[in-house]
Design a protein around this motif. Structure first.
Motif, PDB file in Angstrom:
ATOM      1  N   TYR A 179      67.213  37.506  54.011  1.00 27.33           N
ATOM      2  CA  TYR A 179      66.712  38.486  54.980  1.00 27.33           C
ATOM      3  C   TYR A 179      65.727  37.837  55.954  1.00 27.33           C
ATOM      4  O   TYR A 179      65.692  38.181  57.129  1.00 27.33           O
ATOM      5  CB  TYR A 179      66.050  39.665  54.261  1.00 27.33           C
ATOM      6  N   GLN A 180      64.907  36.883  55.474  1.00 33.51           N
ATOM      7  CA  GLN A 180      63.963  36.213  56.373  1.00 33.51           C
ATOM      8  C   GLN A 180      64.680  35.459  57.478  1.00 33.51           C
ATOM      9  O   GLN A 180      64.168  35.294  58.576  1.00 33.51           O
ATOM     10  CB  GLN A 180      63.095  35.218  55.581  1.00 33.51           C
TER      11      GLN A 180
ATOM     12  N   THR B  18      73.166  33.978  56.758  1.00 32.62           N
ATOM     13  CA  THR B  18      73.103  33.966  55.289  1.00 32.62           C
ATOM     14  C   THR B  18      73.430  32.574  54.761  1.00 32.62           C
ATOM     15  O   THR B  18      72.746  32.030  53.902  1.00 32.62           O
ATOM     16  CB  THR B  18      74.088  34.989  54.703  1.00 32.62           C
TER      17      THR B  18
ATOM     18  N   ALA C  33      60.149  39.127  55.843  1.00 38.47           N
ATOM     19  CA  ALA C  33      61.009  39.951  54.994  1.00 38.47           C
ATOM     20  C   ALA C  33      60.786  39.598  53.535  1.00 38.47           C
ATOM     21  O   ALA C  33      60.376  38.484  53.208  1.00 38.47           O
ATOM     22  CB  ALA C  33      62.493  39.745  55.340  1.00 38.47           C
TER      23      ALA C  33
ATOM     24  N   GLY D  94      72.149  38.917  55.782  1.00 42.33           N
ATOM     25  CA  GLY D  94      72.239  40.146  54.995  1.00 42.33           C
ATOM     26  C   GLY D  94      73.160  39.947  53.820  1.00 42.33           C
ATOM     27  O   GLY D  94      73.731  38.856  53.632  1.00 42.33           O
TER      28      GLY D  94
ATOM     29  N   LEU E 161      62.030  41.252  49.250  1.00 45.41           N
ATOM     30  CA  LEU E 161      62.831  42.223  48.519  1.00 45.41           C
ATOM     31  C   LEU E 161      61.913  43.229  47.848  1.00 45.41           C
ATOM     32  O   LEU E 161      60.845  42.861  47.356  1.00 45.41           O
ATOM     33  CB  LEU E 161      63.678  41.535  47.450  1.00 45.41           C
TER      34      LEU E 161
ATOM     35  N   HIS F 270      63.242  44.872  51.885  1.00 54.00           N
ATOM     36  CA  HIS F 270      64.600  45.419  51.846  1.00 54.00           C
ATOM     37  C   HIS F 270      64.873  45.871  50.416  1.00 54.00           C
ATOM     38  O   HIS F 270      64.580  45.137  49.480  1.00 54.00           O
ATOM     39  CB  HIS F 270      65.621  44.350  52.247  1.00 54.00           C
TER      40      HIS F 270
ATOM     41  N   ASP G 256      76.288  45.670  54.153  1.00 53.97           N
ATOM     42  CA  ASP G 256      75.966  46.809  55.011  1.00 53.97           C
ATOM     43  C   ASP G 256      76.446  48.056  54.265  1.00 53.97           C
ATOM     44  O   ASP G 256      77.634  48.385  54.286  1.00 53.97           O
ATOM     45  CB  ASP G 256      76.687  46.646  56.358  1.00 53.97           C
TER      46      ASP G 256
END
Lengths: 412, 308
Positions: free
Chosen positions: A208-209, A229, A299, A213, A301, A365, A216
């Motif tokens: 995410y950083q 990713t 970002a 992703g 988790l 996230h 979705d």
């Protein structure tokens, strides 16, 4: 000894066949002060301190709603397995913990009651929750809420004070600084600067950083097969290759928290569960929390647990009263003020020393994706461990995870 | 005479009825919870069956998916590989221990208890202990270092349980050690049933220790070989607890510890596909049943011949 799981499985299968579907719809317009009855509350209990904090919270509830009695039945052992057996026996507790990682499965299986009616009719304001936590308990399209987060944790950087200060290293705030800090520590004689778990539940923060992703959820498509990713996974794997990091398995520890405690690594990425572990097992090792290093963006988790109501509960109104108290401002204050857990509401202040972990929720996230995600997790982690041990690369990891994701998304 | 005979018969039948009554409750429970559960598992293996949602008859669909499921293939290969290596080792070690314990005069009870202890100790506790012993900085690598080796330069970096190439083999060693005590007990019972005059005659005929073992002890133990082989194969194919504790429900690292029972558990309690899990269980049952029949063909005739 080997037969027990088979027998348990068989019993659960038998139980699954008995009984009809209970629990109809319940009126959601009622006066909470007039509801009475007994509510069965279940969850797991990680420590005696947690038990004491929960008791304090339930005392607060009893003072405010004396007509409702709470029957607290903590679950020992493997919580999801026990709960699945209870669901299949059509006898769930009225209010119970739901871990964000299993929430999509339990929602899909129809084990959880929708809270939409209660939220609107009882005027419960959900805007005070960090969206990253609340989102973990919504249906994939975001329209239905199945639980309210009782507490949460984010991944942050925990570093060994003495190792960093004696090497003259500042905690890294960017990816580049992570490399340079690691090299400096290495030069100063620290054999393993980072303990990095070979687990998507850690790698994901770096994905995410980097602007990448995983899935979705809303549009049901994979995001893992993307350049961002791939780049993040490659970068994480390179930290092992450069000798700056070793995995928990490679260090011979059960998890990276133990590596910090035994001073086998200078820096790790974990959440608030580290604090009680360190106090209990390694009280003399001094460490400090710092925010996650920033990649292209800030970002991390978010791991969270909700209170939810069983779809087949027979006391839904009383269950709602308890749930709304426990996740409301007053209840959450009582639950989190001693530091056993971190609040999920912006209007409850964090306990001393928990600021970094609570603030992380702003850019966290949710660790919650689609039903059947455990297969994706297994596929990613198995391939990732292989790559870390020299059998494979970021490409094999991504393609294994993508296959598993596509399989889950194409299912019914 | 006739009256006496009749009285004898009625008494015998009365005893028989009493006997059946005594075992009726456990037998009923056994029938319901063993055969009932087995039949029910067979039934739902043809259904799509989750926790609460609707069930649907899918025919042999679960079995078709199973045949093409790479994780299941891996689980079968792991389980069979494990059984093929572990069973002969267990039998050999159990036999050696039994013969040794049977011959020593001093402290026989102590050694018998010492060898049997791992079998009765909690396998969870032993496995946790073993994980510490086999850790990269554990006792085992420390001993290797004392012998002059450097485990951190090994291809698995001295990480026996954490590396996909050595994890299953490490669990094999663990289980050979923990279960050989049980096998020793079976063999000890067999050894005591061999008449001693056979050995005396052989000594008179000039047979040495080695000859006495291979010509008398080993063939006379045929019934024990059969019993040990069957229980050991069933136990090996049902490997669960050690693999679960060392590798979690997905058989980490990299599915090296994924066994059939572990996969069944994972499918049922993490994926909630009970119908599919039942199909896994039925296939496991079929494999164990076939293996036992094969062993009966192989050992059963030998043990009959020995008993004649």
């Amino acid at each position: 000894m080997r037969r027990i799981p088979m027998l348990a499985a068989a019993l659960a299968l038998v139980a699954a066949g008995c009984g009809g579907s209970g629990g109809g719809s319940t009126a959601t317009t009622f006066d909470p002060a007039k509801v009475s009855g007994t509510v069965v509350l279940s969850g797991w209990q990680a420590s005696p301190e947690e038990g004491a904090a929960l008791k304090q919270t339930l005392d607060g509830f009893a003072a405010k709603y004396p007509k409702i009695k709470v029957d607290y039945q903590p679950v020992q052992g493997d919580y999801p397995t026990v709960m699945v057996a209870k669901f299949s026996a059509h006898q769930p507790p009225d209010v119970f913990y739901v871990d964000s990682s299993v929430a999509p499965d339990w929602i899909k299986q129809g084990a959880l009651e929708s809270l939409n009616g209660y939220l609107s009719d009882q005027h419960f304001d959900t805007s005070k929750f960090f969206p990253g936590y609340l989102g973990a308990f919504k249906s994939p399209d975001g329209s239905t809420t199945y639980g309210l987060p009782k507490d949460g944790n984010t991944l942050a950087l925990a570093y060994d004070n003495q190792m960093l200060s004696s090497a003259g290293v500042q905690p890294p705030t960017t990816w580049d600084e992570m490399i340079s800090a690691g090299q400096k520590l290495k030069a100063a004689g620290v054999s393993t600067p980072y303990c990095l778990a070979d687990d998507l539940a850690r790698v994901g923060a770096f994905i995410y950083q980097n602007g990448g992703g995983i899935i979705d959820v809303k549009n049901r498509r994979d995001l893992i097969d993307s350049p961002a990713t791939r780049q993040a996974v490659t970068w994480y794997l390179d930290l092992y290759k450069q000798g700056l990091a070793r995995s928990d398995k490679d260090l011979g520890v059960a998890w990276c928290g133990e590596a910090l405690g035994r001073q086998k690594a200078a820096m790790i990425f974990e959440g608030g569960w580290l604090d009680s572990f360190m106090q209990g097992s390694y009280p003399n090792v001094k460490y400090t929390w710092a925010p996650m290093p920033k990649g292209k963006q800030q970002a991390t988790l978010g791991f969270t647990v909700s209170y939810s109501i069983g779809k087949e509960s027979a006391h839904k109104q009383a269950a709602w009263v308890l749930l709304s108290y426990l996740t409301g401002q007053d209840g959450m204050k009582l639950w989190t003020q001693g530091g056993v857990a971190n609040p999920t509401r912006t209007d409850v202040p964090p306990a001393a020393g928990k600021d970094v972990l609570v603030q992380g929720a702003k850019y966290a996230h949710p660790w919650s994706f689609v039903a059947g995600f455990s297969k994706v997790l297994d596929a990613f982690n198995n391939a990732f461990t292989g790559a870390e041990q020299g059998n494979g690369s970021a490409d094999t990891v991504i393609s294994a995870a993508k296959t598993a994701i596509d399989q889950q998304l194409s299912g019914p | 005479m006739i009256r006496a005979a009749r009285r004898g018969r009625t008494q015998r039948s009365r005893e028989a009825i009493a006997g059946y009554l005594f075992v009726a409750i456990p037998l009923t429970l056994y029938a319901v919870y063993q055969f009932g559960a087995l039949g029910y598992a067979f039934f739902i293996s043809f259904w799509r069956w989750e926790i609460l949602g609707p069930t649907a008859f899918v025919g042999p669909h679960n079995y078709q998916v199973l045949l093409a499921d790479p994780a299941f293939h891996r689980a079968v290969v792991n389980s069979v590989y494990y059984a093929v290596v572990v069973v002969p080792c267990q039998m050999a070690l159990g036999l050696v221990l039994a013969v040794v314990v049977n011959q020593i005069w001093f402290g026989r009870g102590f050694f018998r208890a010492a060898f049997y202890f791992p079998a009765i100790a909690s396998s969870a506790a032993i496995t946790v202990l073993y994980i510490y012993i086999m850790a990269p900085d554990g006792l085992f690598n420390h001993l290797l270092q004392l012998l002059g080796a450097n485990p951190s330069l090994f291809w698995n970096r001295g990480n026996w349980l954490g590396n996909g190439a050595t994890a299953l083999q490490s669990i094999m060693v663990l289980n050979v050690w923990t279960t050989s005590g049980t096998m020793m007990l079976f063999y000890l019972a067999g050894l005591q049933a061999i008449p001693t005059d056979l050995y005396e005659q052989a000594s008179v005929d000039g047979a040495g220790t080695w000859q006495r073992f291979w010509r008398i002890t080993f063939p006379m133990l045929a019934p024990s070989h059969y019993l040990v082989a069957v229980t050991s194969v069933i136990g090996a194919l049902q490997l669960f607890d050690q693999a679960y504790i060392a590798g979690g429900s997905d058989g980490n690292p990299n599915q090296a510890l994924l066994t059939m029972v572990l996969y069944l558990y994972d499918v049922a309690f993490r994926q909630f596909e009970f119908g599919y899990a039942a199909a896994v269980g039925i296939v496991l049952f079929a494999i164990i049943f076939a293996a036992t029949l094969l062993q009966r063909r192989f050992f059963g005739e030998v043990s009959w011949a020995a008993a004649q």
